[in-house]
Design an enzyme around this catalytic site. Structure first.
Site, PDB file in Angstrom:
ATOM      1  N   TYR A   1       1.353  -8.841   4.395  1.00  0.00           N
ATOM      2  CA  TYR A   1       0.551  -9.765   5.206  1.00  0.00           C
ATOM      3  C   TYR A   1       1.400 -10.417   6.298  1.00  0.00           C
ATOM      4  O   TYR A   1       0.980 -10.527   7.451  1.00  0.00           O
ATOM      5  CB  TYR A   1      -0.054 -10.852   4.320  1.00  0.00           C
ATOM      6  CG  TYR A   1      -1.286 -10.442   3.548  1.00  0.00           C
ATOM      7  CD1 TYR A   1      -1.907  -9.214   3.751  1.00  0.00           C
ATOM      8  CD2 TYR A   1      -1.837 -11.303   2.608  1.00  0.00           C
ATOM      9  CE1 TYR A   1      -3.033  -8.856   3.049  1.00  0.00           C
ATOM     10  CE2 TYR A   1      -2.973 -10.956   1.893  1.00  0.00           C
ATOM     11  CZ  TYR A   1      -3.571  -9.727   2.101  1.00  0.00           C
ATOM     12  OH  TYR A   1      -4.695  -9.381   1.398  1.00  0.00           O
TER      13      TYR A   1
ATOM     14  N   HIS B   1       0.843  -1.201   0.000  1.00  0.00           N
ATOM     15  CA  HIS B   1       0.000   0.000   0.000  1.00  0.00           C
ATOM     16  C   HIS B   1       0.879   1.251   0.000  1.00  0.00           C
ATOM     17  O   HIS B   1       1.054   1.912   1.019  1.00  0.00           O
ATOM     18  CB  HIS B   1      -0.948  -0.019   1.198  1.00  0.00           C
ATOM     19  CG  HIS B   1      -1.996  -1.068   1.105  1.00  0.00           C
ATOM     20  ND1 HIS B   1      -1.898  -2.275   1.769  1.00  0.00           N
ATOM     21  CD2 HIS B   1      -3.154  -1.111   0.400  1.00  0.00           C
ATOM     22  CE1 HIS B   1      -2.965  -3.017   1.488  1.00  0.00           C
ATOM     23  NE2 HIS B   1      -3.736  -2.341   0.660  1.00  0.00           N
TER      24      HIS B   1
ATOM     25  N   PHE C   1       2.752   4.524  -2.867  1.00  0.00           N
ATOM     26  CA  PHE C   1       2.386   5.429  -3.966  1.00  0.00           C
ATOM     27  C   PHE C   1       2.299   4.707  -5.305  1.00  0.00           C
ATOM     28  O   PHE C   1       1.465   5.037  -6.148  1.00  0.00           O
ATOM     29  CB  PHE C   1       3.388   6.585  -4.065  1.00  0.00           C
ATOM     30  CG  PHE C   1       3.110   7.502  -5.224  1.00  0.00           C
ATOM     31  CD1 PHE C   1       1.996   8.336  -5.221  1.00  0.00           C
ATOM     32  CD2 PHE C   1       3.956   7.523  -6.329  1.00  0.00           C
ATOM     33  CE1 PHE C   1       1.727   9.174  -6.301  1.00  0.00           C
ATOM     34  CE2 PHE C   1       3.696   8.363  -7.406  1.00  0.00           C
ATOM     35  CZ  PHE C   1       2.579   9.184  -7.395  1.00  0.00           C
TER      36      PHE C   1
ATOM     37  N   ALA D   1      -2.957 -18.333  -2.037  1.00  0.00           N
ATOM     38  CA  ALA D   1      -3.366 -16.954  -1.776  1.00  0.00           C
ATOM     39  C   ALA D   1      -4.202 -16.400  -2.925  1.00  0.00           C
ATOM     40  O   ALA D   1      -5.139 -15.625  -2.700  1.00  0.00           O
ATOM     41  CB  ALA D   1      -2.139 -16.069  -1.559  1.00  0.00           C
ATOM     42  N   GLN D   2      -3.887 -16.792  -4.152  1.00  0.00           N
ATOM     43  CA  GLN D   2      -4.497 -16.163  -5.317  1.00  0.00           C
ATOM     44  C   GLN D   2      -5.707 -16.894  -5.893  1.00  0.00           C
ATOM     45  O   GLN D   2      -6.627 -16.248  -6.391  1.00  0.00           O
ATOM     46  CB  GLN D   2      -3.452 -15.987  -6.419  1.00  0.00           C
ATOM     47  CG  GLN D   2      -2.360 -14.976  -6.076  1.00  0.00           C
ATOM     48  CD  GLN D   2      -2.928 -13.595  -5.794  1.00  0.00           C
ATOM     49  OE1 GLN D   2      -3.146 -13.232  -4.647  1.00  0.00           O
ATOM     50  NE2 GLN D   2      -3.191 -12.845  -6.841  1.00  0.00           N
TER      51      GLN D   2
ATOM     52  N   HIS E   1      -7.299   6.991  -2.523  1.00  0.00           N
ATOM     53  CA  HIS E   1      -8.028   5.911  -1.847  1.00  0.00           C
ATOM     54  C   HIS E   1      -7.252   5.203  -0.728  1.00  0.00           C
ATOM     55  O   HIS E   1      -7.856   4.577   0.141  1.00  0.00           O
ATOM     56  CB  HIS E   1      -8.505   4.876  -2.867  1.00  0.00           C
ATOM     57  CG  HIS E   1      -7.474   3.860  -3.235  1.00  0.00           C
ATOM     58  ND1 HIS E   1      -6.414   4.134  -4.083  1.00  0.00           N
ATOM     59  CD2 HIS E   1      -7.320   2.567  -2.852  1.00  0.00           C
ATOM     60  CE1 HIS E   1      -5.668   3.056  -4.208  1.00  0.00           C
ATOM     61  NE2 HIS E   1      -6.179   2.092  -3.469  1.00  0.00           N
ATOM     62  N   ASP E   2      -5.916   5.278  -0.711  1.00  0.00           N
ATOM     63  CA  ASP E   2      -5.136   4.613   0.348  1.00  0.00           C
ATOM     64  C   ASP E   2      -4.167   5.560   1.052  1.00  0.00           C
ATOM     65  O   ASP E   2      -3.155   5.118   1.608  1.00  0.00           O
ATOM     66  CB  ASP E   2      -4.358   3.419  -0.225  1.00  0.00           C
ATOM     67  CG  ASP E   2      -5.141   2.115  -0.169  1.00  0.00           C
ATOM     68  OD1 ASP E   2      -6.037   2.006   0.691  1.00  0.00           O
ATOM     69  OD2 ASP E   2      -4.879   1.212  -0.990  1.00  0.00           O
TER      70      ASP E   2
END
Length: 483
Positions: A389, A217, A219, A417-418, A257-258
């Site tokens: 994570y 998370h 830029f 995970a995916q 948004h983040d």
């Protein structure tokens, strides 16, 4: 022995009656002093007029004597009061110096307390990871705007920017800023809303400075989400269906948004009872924080790209941006997608509720769109996400908090995970959007299906290798028992 008045006290010698000592009070006046002189000289004195020593009218000598006596008394009184004033001022200065000394000690103590409070706050922030903005550190627009337009975008880059296949890994932050600036110009937002180009640059720089250097998370993620939004606007011809205000809201929400994401998700915030969770009552704490930081930035004139909007128009943009950012909370995924599914078959672009719901789904698609991109672009993002994570799950274990299996480094792999995420989250959402925009099937939905298939193959390989390893271990165990 002596005589006294309210203004002075005279003490006589016992033997011949001469004045031994005179003690003046602070209220002593020239008249009082003259009276004392008259008494000492044996000259009678009336409260209203001087009585001549010889009776009748005053002689010239007597009158002169009385005038001199009056002046001497006045001068004596003035000198007496000056000395008294000096004493009083000296005493007051001494008192003030003492107070200054005491106040100075208080200042030192206050400064020490401030430092202690600062240290405690920093310790709390590091423990609960609330990561609120520091007043003097962030949200400071750069007045010396760097000339990042020196990165003149080539025709090939401009064309690539419109595609979901764009590879953001090849670009430096200043180049990404140039690309974002280009998008606002290319969509006509700068011209249509009279946005000051310098303000746009400062705003983008401030946005960049308020993304943390998290593994995922950060830029670059902000840029990828915004570039995917730009791609969808172009690919789906959204400018033909939405107002320019809607386009501005979509792009700006994607950029913001983040903002100031701490690298630990909402589940951690709530379980750890961080300041963010407490502040927002466990309701989308991160997304609420992203909104708050976004509008703190807009509150600065140097960064307010909406400065030319009237209050009602700004209110519409603010509400629209907040709605979209809050929609990126994955805890609301099912609710938002179900709402969109109910509208999609009879979608009405004149219905504000329908349009808002579509915009919410669009930003959700862009936020989690990495697997839409080519494998060599998408896979590094999986590594970044897993790193973030694992940082969280390690911290949760250390703090005795619940750990989600999909974040546990001891349980999760890339394929595990995916696969579920692509099959049950991404593909159903993009296929629903595809009902409105069939053109995204080839560019977005098909790459998702291919990514799902590839991870399923990887999982089969991993499972086969694990089975072989398991049999080897069993054989070694059996061989040991036979011996």
């Amino acid at each position: 022995m002596g005589s006294a008045s309210s203004s002075y006290r005279v003490i006589y010698l016992d033997v011949d009656g001469r004045i031994q000592k005179v003690v003046f009070s602070r209220f002593c006046s020239p008249c009082d002093i003259k009276e004392l002189f008259c008494t000492a000289l044996g000259v009678p004195r009336s409260p209203y007029r001087v009585v001549p020593m010889t009776g009748g009218q005053l002689s010239d000598k007597e009158e002169l004597f009385q005038n001199v006596l009056t002046q001497v008394a006045e001068q004596f009184s003035r000198a007496f009061k000056i000395n008294e004033l000096k004493t009083e001022v000296t005493n007051r200065l001494a008192m003030l110096e003492k107070r200054v000394e005491l106040e100075g000690m208080k200042v030192v103590e206050i400064e020490k307390c401030r430092n202690d409070i600062k240290n405690l706050r920093e310790e709390m922030a590091s423990r609960n990871n609330s990561n609120f903005l520091e007043d003097n550190k962030k949200l400071t627009p750069r007045r010396d705007v760097p000339s990042y337009p020196k990165y003149h975008l080539s025709k090939e880059t401009i064309e690539a920017l419109r595609l979901p296949t764009f590879d953001a890994w090849q670009w430096e932050p200043n180049e990404m800023l140039s690309c974002l600036e280009h998008m606002y110009h290319d969509l006509g937002l700068v011209k249509d809303f009279n946005i000051n180009p310098i303000t746009l640059k400062r705003w983008l720089l401030c946005i960049h400075d308020n993304y943390k250097n998290n593994p995922f998370h950060n830029f670059r993620h902000c840029f990828c989400v915004t570039q995917m939004m730009y791609s969808m606007i172009c690919l789906c011809s959204l400018q033909e269906k939405f107002t320019q205000v809607d386009i501005l809201i979509l792009m700006t929400a994607a950029v913001c948004h983040d903002l100031d994401h701490p690298g630990f998700n909402n589940t951690y915030q709530i379980n750890a009872r961080t300041e963010l969770a407490v502040r927002y009552n466990d309701i989308s704490p991160l997304e609420n924080h992203h909104c708050a930081v976004a509008f703190q930035i807009f509150s600065q004139p140097d960064c307010n790209i909406f400065s030319n909007f009237d209050p009602e128009a700004f209110k519409q943009i603010r509400q629209g941006t907040i709605t979209l950012i809050l929609a990126t909370d994955m805890a609301r995924h099912g609710e938002i997608l179900d709402s969109f599914k109910q509208k999609v078959d009879n979608f009405d672009y004149t219905d504000e509720e329908h349009v808002t719901c579509l915009k919410m789904v669009l930003i959700k698609c862009c936020d989690i769109s990495n697997e839409v991109r080519p494998m060599e672009v998408a896979e590094p993002w999986v590594d970044c996400l897993l790193e973030e994570y694992f940082m969280q799950s390690d911290r949760e274990k250390a703090e005795g908090l619940p750990v989600a299996p999909f974040m546990d480094r001891d349980k999760v792999t890339k394929p595990t995970a995916q696969i579920g995420f692509i099959k049950f989250v991404l593909i159903p959402m993009f296929e629903t959007v595809m009902k409105l925009f069939p053109q995204i099937e080839e560019a977005m939905v098909q790459p998702l299906r291919e990514s799902r298939d590839r991870y399923e193959e990887l999982k089969q390989i991993d499972d086969a290798m694990n089975e072989v390893q398991k049999k080897k271990s069993e054989n070694l165990t059996m061989g040991g028992k036979k011996k």
